[in-house]
Design a protein around this motif. Structure first.
Motif, PDB file in Angstrom:
ATOM      1  N   CYS A   1      31.033  28.604  36.794  1.00 62.46           N
ATOM      2  CA  CYS A   1      30.193  29.250  37.806  1.00 62.46           C
ATOM      3  C   CYS A   1      30.905  30.453  38.455  1.00 62.46           C
ATOM      4  O   CYS A   1      30.321  31.161  39.271  1.00 62.46           O
ATOM      5  CB  CYS A   1      29.836  28.233  38.892  1.00 62.46           C
ATOM      6  SG  CYS A   1      31.303  27.424  39.564  1.00 62.46           S
ATOM      7  N   GLU A   2      32.148  30.704  38.080  1.00 59.95           N
ATOM      8  CA  GLU A   2      32.981  31.687  38.777  1.00 59.95           C
ATOM      9  C   GLU A   2      33.122  33.024  38.035  1.00 59.95           C
ATOM     10  O   GLU A   2      33.880  33.886  38.474  1.00 59.95           O
ATOM     11  CB  GLU A   2      34.382  31.088  38.994  1.00 59.95           C
ATOM     12  CG  GLU A   2      34.395  29.934  39.973  1.00 59.95           C
ATOM     13  CD  GLU A   2      34.100  30.398  41.385  1.00 59.95           C
ATOM     14  OE1 GLU A   2      34.876  31.182  41.948  1.00 59.95           O
ATOM     15  OE2 GLU A   2      33.046  29.998  41.924  1.00 59.95           O
ATOM     16  N   VAL A   3      32.413  33.168  36.933  1.00 67.19           N
ATOM     17  CA  VAL A   3      32.602  34.360  36.081  1.00 67.19           C
ATOM     18  C   VAL A   3      32.411  35.649  36.877  1.00 67.19           C
ATOM     19  O   VAL A   3      33.289  36.531  36.901  1.00 67.19           O
ATOM     20  CB  VAL A   3      31.624  34.320  34.875  1.00 67.19           C
ATOM     21  CG1 VAL A   3      31.671  35.616  34.085  1.00 67.19           C
ATOM     22  CG2 VAL A   3      31.942  33.131  33.978  1.00 67.19           C
ATOM     23  N   GLU A   4      31.280  35.770  37.563  1.00 69.85           N
ATOM     24  CA  GLU A   4      30.986  37.025  38.280  1.00 69.85           C
ATOM     25  C   GLU A   4      31.930  37.215  39.454  1.00 69.85           C
ATOM     26  O   GLU A   4      32.401  38.329  39.711  1.00 69.85           O
ATOM     27  CB  GLU A   4      29.532  37.026  38.739  1.00 69.85           C
ATOM     28  CG  GLU A   4      28.586  37.065  37.556  1.00 69.85           C
ATOM     29  CD  GLU A   4      27.134  37.257  37.965  1.00 69.85           C
ATOM     30  OE1 GLU A   4      26.871  37.598  39.131  1.00 69.85           O
ATOM     31  OE2 GLU A   4      26.262  37.057  37.103  1.00 69.85           O
ATOM     32  N   ALA A   5      32.214  36.141  40.165  1.00 65.27           N
ATOM     33  CA  ALA A   5      33.099  36.249  41.342  1.00 65.27           C
ATOM     34  C   ALA A   5      34.501  36.693  40.933  1.00 65.27           C
ATOM     35  O   ALA A   5      35.119  37.539  41.598  1.00 65.27           O
ATOM     36  CB  ALA A   5      33.152  34.902  42.071  1.00 65.27           C
ATOM     37  N   VAL A   6      35.000  36.167  39.819  1.00 69.09           N
ATOM     38  CA  VAL A   6      36.331  36.572  39.342  1.00 69.09           C
ATOM     39  C   VAL A   6      36.306  38.054  38.971  1.00 69.09           C
ATOM     40  O   VAL A   6      37.194  38.827  39.346  1.00 69.09           O
ATOM     41  CB  VAL A   6      36.778  35.698  38.138  1.00 69.09           C
ATOM     42  CG1 VAL A   6      38.032  36.277  37.479  1.00 69.09           C
ATOM     43  CG2 VAL A   6      37.039  34.260  38.586  1.00 69.09           C
ATOM     44  N   ALA A   7      35.263  38.474  38.248  1.00 70.22           N
ATOM     45  CA  ALA A   7      35.171  39.883  37.832  1.00 70.22           C
ATOM     46  C   ALA A   7      35.125  40.802  39.061  1.00 70.22           C
ATOM     47  O   ALA A   7      35.785  41.849  39.090  1.00 70.22           O
ATOM     48  CB  ALA A   7      33.943  40.085  36.957  1.00 70.22           C
ATOM     49  N   ARG A   8      34.352  40.414  40.077  1.00 72.59           N
ATOM     50  CA  ARG A   8      34.258  41.263  41.289  1.00 72.59           C
ATOM     51  C   ARG A   8      35.599  41.349  42.005  1.00 72.59           C
ATOM     52  O   ARG A   8      35.996  42.407  42.497  1.00 72.59           O
ATOM     53  CB  ARG A   8      33.186  40.715  42.239  1.00 72.59           C
ATOM     54  CG  ARG A   8      31.793  40.975  41.739  1.00 72.59           C
ATOM     55  CD  ARG A   8      30.730  40.932  42.827  1.00 72.59           C
ATOM     56  NE  ARG A   8      29.451  41.103  42.173  1.00 72.59           N
ATOM     57  CZ  ARG A   8      28.696  40.096  41.723  1.00 72.59           C
ATOM     58  NH1 ARG A   8      29.085  38.845  41.917  1.00 72.59           N
ATOM     59  NH2 ARG A   8      27.566  40.336  41.105  1.00 72.59           N
ATOM     60  N   PHE A   9      36.306  40.232  42.084  1.00 69.75           N
ATOM     61  CA  PHE A   9      37.623  40.237  42.739  1.00 69.75           C
ATOM     62  C   PHE A   9      38.574  41.176  41.988  1.00 69.75           C
ATOM     63  O   PHE A   9      39.247  42.013  42.589  1.00 69.75           O
ATOM     64  CB  PHE A   9      38.202  38.811  42.769  1.00 69.75           C
ATOM     65  CG  PHE A   9      39.560  38.716  43.405  1.00 69.75           C
ATOM     66  CD1 PHE A   9      39.691  38.543  44.780  1.00 69.75           C
ATOM     67  CD2 PHE A   9      40.722  38.831  42.642  1.00 69.75           C
ATOM     68  CE1 PHE A   9      40.956  38.476  45.371  1.00 69.75           C
ATOM     69  CE2 PHE A   9      41.979  38.774  43.224  1.00 69.75           C
ATOM     70  CZ  PHE A   9      42.093  38.590  44.594  1.00 69.75           C
TER      71      PHE A   9
END
Ligand code: SF4
Ligand code: SF4
Ligand code: SF4
Length: 292
Positions: A224-232
């Motif tokens: 579930c963290e794919v987008e959040a990791v990319a944004r960080f």
């Protein structure tokens, strides 16, 4: 306390590298491929399936005994002295952990100096968490820097700022893991908050040290963290690439040999299509260099 030194590695940074695996890690990632690295003390991996019941090991210590002609191993009585590793004809035992001096480790690394330098490689300190033994790491790094050997540090970053400051003068590249941006997800995956980890990554970024960020993608754990990791990662200035590490279950046997439950036994490794979609999603957020 080192548990392996592996030459000719090609997945731990640029070129051909020798990877030094330090024992001890503050995290307990449920999918960890190196469960023998968790503690800083020696432990025995015992592969029961290989045992031929020759009973040679029974005379060695009280951890090995015989019952109805069969060998029995009792881990709680084992001191990890390693004597059985030397005599077992079936290769059932492996000691994880060896006390080595900085000079001994450096001389192992230097053996492959020619290959490292020709390929643009070097040494990678990994683990476990290598910065848990930062004093040893710095002593090795001082020897290798004098020979102009490239140094990478593969870290989970759940360590003190002081440890980072000690090692920074010697590091060419950091390989940092981000398992999750959401704190609750991170705790459920690793047993540890990620606040210090994310702050440390931002700190190193401000200092301008090149980084490769690694995102271990584990279905049902942190997918579930794919987008959040990319944004960080997109907010950082000194990331050379974001590497997606697809979960695999090759380490399951190690858990059996350590007599520990494998926490992700029910999770199926992702298919190629799923991983390619993860990479596309990250690129669509604006990251150019996302790799497998
Ligand atoms: S020495 Fe090895 S093969 Fe023989 S009984 Fe002990 S563990 Fe089994
Ligand atoms: S490592 Fe030493 S104590 Fe442990 S089983 Fe082998 S011989 Fe016995
Ligand atoms: S940070 Fe790495 S070595 Fe430590 S538990 Fe997680 S996967 Fe294993």
């Amino acid at each position: 306390m080192i548990f392996a030194i592996k030459p000719f590695e090609i997945h731990d940074g640029d070129g051909i590298r020798t990877t030094v695996f330090f024992k001890g890690c503050p995290l307990r990632c449920k999918w960890c491929h190196n469960p023998e690295s968790f503690t800083v003390k020696k432990e025995i991996l015992f592969d029961k399936a290989l045992c031929k019941n020759c009973l040679r090991c029974v005379a060695l210590c009280s951890a090995n005994s015989e019952q109805s002609g069969k060998h029995v191993f009792e881990r709680e009585k084992c001191t990890a002295c390693g004597k059985c590793e030397e005599i077992c004809p079936a290769g059932c035992y492996e000691v994880a952990g060896k006390d080595m001096s900085a000079e001994e480790i450096a001389s192992e690394v230097i053996k492959d100096e020619v290959f490292m330098k020709k390929s643009g490689g070097g040494v990678t300190f990994s683990g476990g968490e290598p910065l848990m033994q930062v004093e040893l790491l710095v002593e090795i790094a001082k020897i290798l820097k004098k020979r102009d050997i490239n140094i990478a540090v593969d870290s989970c970053v759940a360590i003190s700022r002081e440890s980072i400051d000690k090692v920074i003068p010697y590091v060419n590249t950091f390989l940092f893991d981000i398992k999750a941006i959401d704190e609750d997800v991170h705790i459920s995956c690793t047993g540890y908050s990620n606040r210090q980890i994310l702050e440390n990554i931002r700190y190193v970024d401000k200092l301008g040290v090149p980084m490769e960020i690694r995102y271990p993608y584990v279905p049902e754990m942190n997918d579930c963290e794919v987008e959040a990791v990319a944004r960080f990662v997109k907010e950082l200035k000194n990331v050379r690439c974001l590497r997606v590490l697809a979960y695999h279950n090759y380490a399951e046997r190690k858990y059996e040999c350590l007599e520990r439950p494998y926490p992700v036994a029910d999770i199926t490794p992702p298919e190629k299509d799923e991983i390619e979609k993860v990479v596309r999603t990250m690129k669509n957020i604006g990251l150019e260099n996302v790799m497998l």
